[in-house]
Design a protein around this motif. Structure first.
Motif, PDB file in Angstrom:
ATOM      1  N   MET A   1       0.802  -1.184   0.000  1.00 57.82           N
ATOM      2  CA  MET A   1       0.000   0.000   0.000  1.00 57.82           C
ATOM      3  C   MET A   1       0.855   1.263   0.000  1.00 57.82           C
ATOM      4  N   PHE A   2       1.900   1.305   0.814  1.00 57.25           N
ATOM      5  CA  PHE A   2       2.709   2.511   0.908  1.00 57.25           C
ATOM      6  C   PHE A   2       4.013   2.346   0.137  1.00 57.25           C
ATOM      7  N   SER A   3       4.462   3.420  -0.449  1.00 57.29           N
ATOM      8  CA  SER A   3       5.782   3.486  -1.048  1.00 57.29           C
ATOM      9  C   SER A   3       6.788   3.901   0.014  1.00 57.29           C
ATOM     10  N   HIS A   4       6.447   4.970   0.750  1.00 55.22           N
ATOM     11  CA  HIS A   4       7.328   5.456   1.803  1.00 55.22           C
ATOM     12  C   HIS A   4       6.559   6.392   2.730  1.00 55.22           C
ATOM     13  N   VAL A   5       7.088   6.514   3.931  1.00 56.67           N
ATOM     14  CA  VAL A   5       6.554   7.419   4.934  1.00 56.67           C
ATOM     15  C   VAL A   5       7.718   8.288   5.391  1.00 56.67           C
ATOM     16  N   ILE A  28      14.266  -4.004  11.743  1.00 56.53           N
ATOM     17  CA  ILE A  28      14.058  -3.225  10.518  1.00 56.53           C
ATOM     18  C   ILE A  28      15.415  -2.692  10.080  1.00 56.53           C
ATOM     19  N   GLU A  29      15.777  -2.944   8.818  1.00 57.67           N
ATOM     20  CA  GLU A  29      17.121  -2.657   8.325  1.00 57.67           C
ATOM     21  C   GLU A  29      17.278  -1.232   7.801  1.00 57.67           C
ATOM     22  N   LEU A  30      18.440  -0.650   8.100  1.00 53.65           N
ATOM     23  CA  LEU A  30      18.809   0.633   7.522  1.00 53.65           C
ATOM     24  C   LEU A  30      19.129   0.401   6.052  1.00 53.65           C
ATOM     25  N   ARG A  31      18.432   1.077   5.172  1.00 57.31           N
ATOM     26  CA  ARG A  31      18.652   0.929   3.727  1.00 57.31           C
ATOM     27  C   ARG A  31      19.638   1.971   3.213  1.00 57.31           C
ATOM     28  N   PHE A  32      19.514   3.204   3.695  1.00 57.01           N
ATOM     29  CA  PHE A  32      20.448   4.249   3.284  1.00 57.01           C
ATOM     30  C   PHE A  32      20.541   5.311   4.371  1.00 57.01           C
ATOM     31  N   CYS A  33      21.664   5.993   4.391  1.00 59.03           N
ATOM     32  CA  CYS A  33      21.872   7.118   5.306  1.00 59.03           C
ATOM     33  C   CYS A  33      22.815   8.082   4.607  1.00 59.03           C
ATOM     34  N   PRO A  38      20.335  16.056   4.973  1.00 59.65           N
ATOM     35  CA  PRO A  38      20.457  14.753   5.614  1.00 59.65           C
ATOM     36  C   PRO A  38      19.145  13.966   5.545  1.00 59.65           C
ATOM     37  N   TRP A  39      19.298  12.647   5.318  1.00 66.29           N
ATOM     38  CA  TRP A  39      18.144  11.759   5.379  1.00 66.29           C
ATOM     39  C   TRP A  39      18.611  10.329   5.544  1.00 66.29           C
ATOM     40  N   ALA A  40      17.724   9.479   6.058  1.00 62.16           N
ATOM     41  CA  ALA A  40      18.001   8.052   6.237  1.00 62.16           C
ATOM     42  C   ALA A  40      16.692   7.298   6.085  1.00 62.16           C
ATOM     43  N   GLY A  41      16.799   6.070   5.578  1.00 62.06           N
ATOM     44  CA  GLY A  41      15.602   5.262   5.367  1.00 62.06           C
ATOM     45  C   GLY A  41      15.805   3.813   5.754  1.00 62.06           C
ATOM     46  N   TRP A  42      14.748   3.207   6.262  1.00 55.81           N
ATOM     47  CA  TRP A  42      14.744   1.813   6.697  1.00 55.81           C
ATOM     48  C   TRP A  42      13.653   1.048   5.973  1.00 55.81           C
ATOM     49  N   HIS A  43      13.821  -0.285   5.887  1.00 54.59           N
ATOM     50  CA  HIS A  43      12.764  -1.167   5.386  1.00 54.59           C
ATOM     51  C   HIS A  43      12.903  -2.523   6.051  1.00 54.59           C
ATOM     52  N   GLY A  47      13.429  -6.744   2.222  1.00 54.36           N
ATOM     53  CA  GLY A  47      12.477  -6.033   1.385  1.00 54.36           C
ATOM     54  C   GLY A  47      13.094  -4.823   0.711  1.00 54.36           C
ATOM     55  N   THR A  48      12.283  -4.142  -0.056  1.00 53.88           N
ATOM     56  CA  THR A  48      12.726  -2.908  -0.678  1.00 53.88           C
ATOM     57  C   THR A  48      11.788  -1.750  -0.345  1.00 53.88           C
ATOM     58  N   ARG A  49      10.523  -2.024  -0.133  1.00 53.85           N
ATOM     59  CA  ARG A  49       9.538  -0.994   0.213  1.00 53.85           C
ATOM     60  C   ARG A  49       8.485  -1.638   1.082  1.00 53.85           C
TER      61      ARG A  49
END
Length: 134
Positions: A1-5, A28-33, A38-43, A47-49
């Protein structure tokens, strides 16, 4: 349902420390930082999304937590809910509802509520019944 939050933060390094600890406790894994953005994302593992992303406000204005907004993360067990809540509090979060059953949502809803250091409201919830009643 979601791409990202996306959740906005005022102090990226403080938020990275807080969310890194909470996400680790949930697996939940850190995908990028990228500290320079500055930004960081987890999934979720493998997974990828969808992504959960923290960043400073894009428009350069000061961060303001939303009234009535909340992001809820799924936990595999009630023990994981308790652990994530404890980790959040140990890393600068504040309690907004201790771990426990919330039968007003459904019979097996077990959740905990807290706010990150910027005041963003978060929840960790398990929807599974437990055999031992814990």
């Amino acid at each position: 349902m979601f791409s990202h939050v996306f959740v906005s933060v005022s102090d990226f390094e403080r938020a990275l420390h807080f969310y890194g600890a909470v996400m680790d406790s949930l697996g939940i894994e850190l995908r990028f930082c990228e500290r320079d953005k500055p930004w960081a994302g987890w999934h979720c593992a493998g997974g990828t999304r969808p992504f959960f992303v923290i960043c400073q406000p894009y428009d350069g204005q000061p961060h303001q937590p939303g009234n009535g907004q909340m992001v809820a993360f799924a936990a595999a067990s009630r023990a994981a809910v308790r652990a994530a809540h404890q980790v959040a509090l140990e890393n600068g979060g504040t309690c907004d509802g201790p771990p426990g059953l919330r039968p007003q949502y459904h019979d097996n809803y077990y959740g905990a509520y807290f706010r990150d250091p910027d005041g963003n409201k978060l929840c960790v919830a398990c929807h599974e019944p437990t055999l031992d009643g814990a």
